[in-house]
Design a protein around this motif. Sequence first.
Motif, PDB file in Angstrom:
ATOM      1  N   GLU A  34      -4.196   5.184  -1.964  1.00  0.00           N
ATOM      2  CA  GLU A  34      -4.202   3.845  -2.550  1.00  0.00           C
ATOM      3  C   GLU A  34      -2.788   3.292  -2.781  1.00  0.00           C
ATOM      4  O   GLU A  34      -2.603   2.084  -2.943  1.00  0.00           O
ATOM      5  CB  GLU A  34      -4.967   3.842  -3.882  1.00  0.00           C
ATOM      6  N   ARG A  35      -1.801   4.166  -2.782  1.00  0.00           N
ATOM      7  CA  ARG A  35      -0.422   3.725  -2.957  1.00  0.00           C
ATOM      8  C   ARG A  35       0.070   2.965  -1.722  1.00  0.00           C
ATOM      9  O   ARG A  35       0.950   2.115  -1.816  1.00  0.00           O
ATOM     10  CB  ARG A  35       0.471   4.939  -3.219  1.00  0.00           C
ATOM     11  N   TYR A  36      -0.543   3.277  -0.578  1.00  0.00           N
ATOM     12  CA  TYR A  36      -0.119   2.656   0.683  1.00  0.00           C
ATOM     13  C   TYR A  36      -1.153   1.674   1.228  1.00  0.00           C
ATOM     14  O   TYR A  36      -0.842   0.837   2.057  1.00  0.00           O
ATOM     15  CB  TYR A  36       0.141   3.742   1.730  1.00  0.00           C
ATOM     16  N   VAL A  37      -2.401   1.795   0.754  1.00  0.00           N
ATOM     17  CA  VAL A  37      -3.478   0.939   1.248  1.00  0.00           C
ATOM     18  C   VAL A  37      -4.119   0.208   0.073  1.00  0.00           C
ATOM     19  O   VAL A  37      -4.668   0.837  -0.827  1.00  0.00           O
ATOM     20  CB  VAL A  37      -4.549   1.763   1.992  1.00  0.00           C
ATOM     21  N   ILE A  38      -4.066  -1.118   0.102  1.00  0.00           N
ATOM     22  CA  ILE A  38      -4.618  -1.922  -0.998  1.00  0.00           C
ATOM     23  C   ILE A  38      -6.132  -2.015  -0.890  1.00  0.00           C
ATOM     24  O   ILE A  38      -6.867  -1.773  -1.849  1.00  0.00           O
ATOM     25  CB  ILE A  38      -3.995  -3.338  -0.986  1.00  0.00           C
ATOM     26  N   ASP A  39      -6.620  -2.377   0.314  1.00  0.00           N
ATOM     27  CA  ASP A  39      -8.059  -2.553   0.530  1.00  0.00           C
ATOM     28  C   ASP A  39      -8.530  -1.493   1.526  1.00  0.00           C
ATOM     29  O   ASP A  39      -8.356  -1.635   2.735  1.00  0.00           O
ATOM     30  CB  ASP A  39      -8.332  -3.961   1.071  1.00  0.00           C
TER      31      ASP A  39
END
Length: 278
Positions: free
Chosen positions: A115-120
């Motif tokens: 989640e730190r690199y991918v928002i959705d």
Amino acid sequence: MTIKEVEEQTGLTRSNIRFYEKEKLIEPARNDKNGYRDYSERDIEIIKKIAYLRTLEISIEDIRSIISDKVSLIEIIERQTTTIQTQIEGLNRAKSMCERMLEAGNVSFDELQVERYVIDLETYWGDNKPVFKLDSVSFLYIWGSFITWTIITLLCLLIGILSYTKLPSVIPVQWDNGIATSVVDKKFIFIYPLACIIIRVLLRPVIYVRLLMKHLYGELITEYLSNYLCFIVLSVELFSILFVYGLVKSVVAVLLVDTVVLIGILLAKIHCPLHDIL
């Protein structure tokens, strides 16, 4: 002009030129005196155009459609441009992700937070569907491997060795309604492992070239089909032995069972539509 002259003028190999002929992309005239191919200047230009389009990763089928005027060159180029752009965007996204992870320092697998690199996440997974399609065809990877071919070939050889002394002097190779219509010396039982080798060494490259020109998963499907053919060979070998002892009567039934089982497992393993893979 001769094919040697064509090689010199185009810079392409004879095998490339012959392949384009085989695919009916060029059809050189024949010399009336000796029957040899007589290439024209127009043939030279067509060959160069075909080779150039192949460097743009345009498929043989699309090139054939262009030559036969089923579709315009512009349409294909526009489509290919879109495809390449999509690939570039995907690679750039992956590159950006890698750079961000490198900037974050020495992150271990345990410390990695997606989640730190991918928002959705849902959108991100959707953007990477091709990767997951490959993951979903694990059955093809299992069946499409050198190890699978080796196992099948060794089984063919082992069955031949173990059954050889117990077989009659002749064994059937053709059948009709449960009756042997053609027999050969029992040494023929060792033709089956040899057939697996021929499929792997000679037939597999031909299938690969054909599929690579048309399908994204050409190599994977080639492996699967080659090993499936070897599996058929193994089944026929078993049938021949069982037929001798009157245990089975119809090879069609054996092959039908093979097909049903393999297709059934394949469909059960693949979680995306088959046409998406092929």
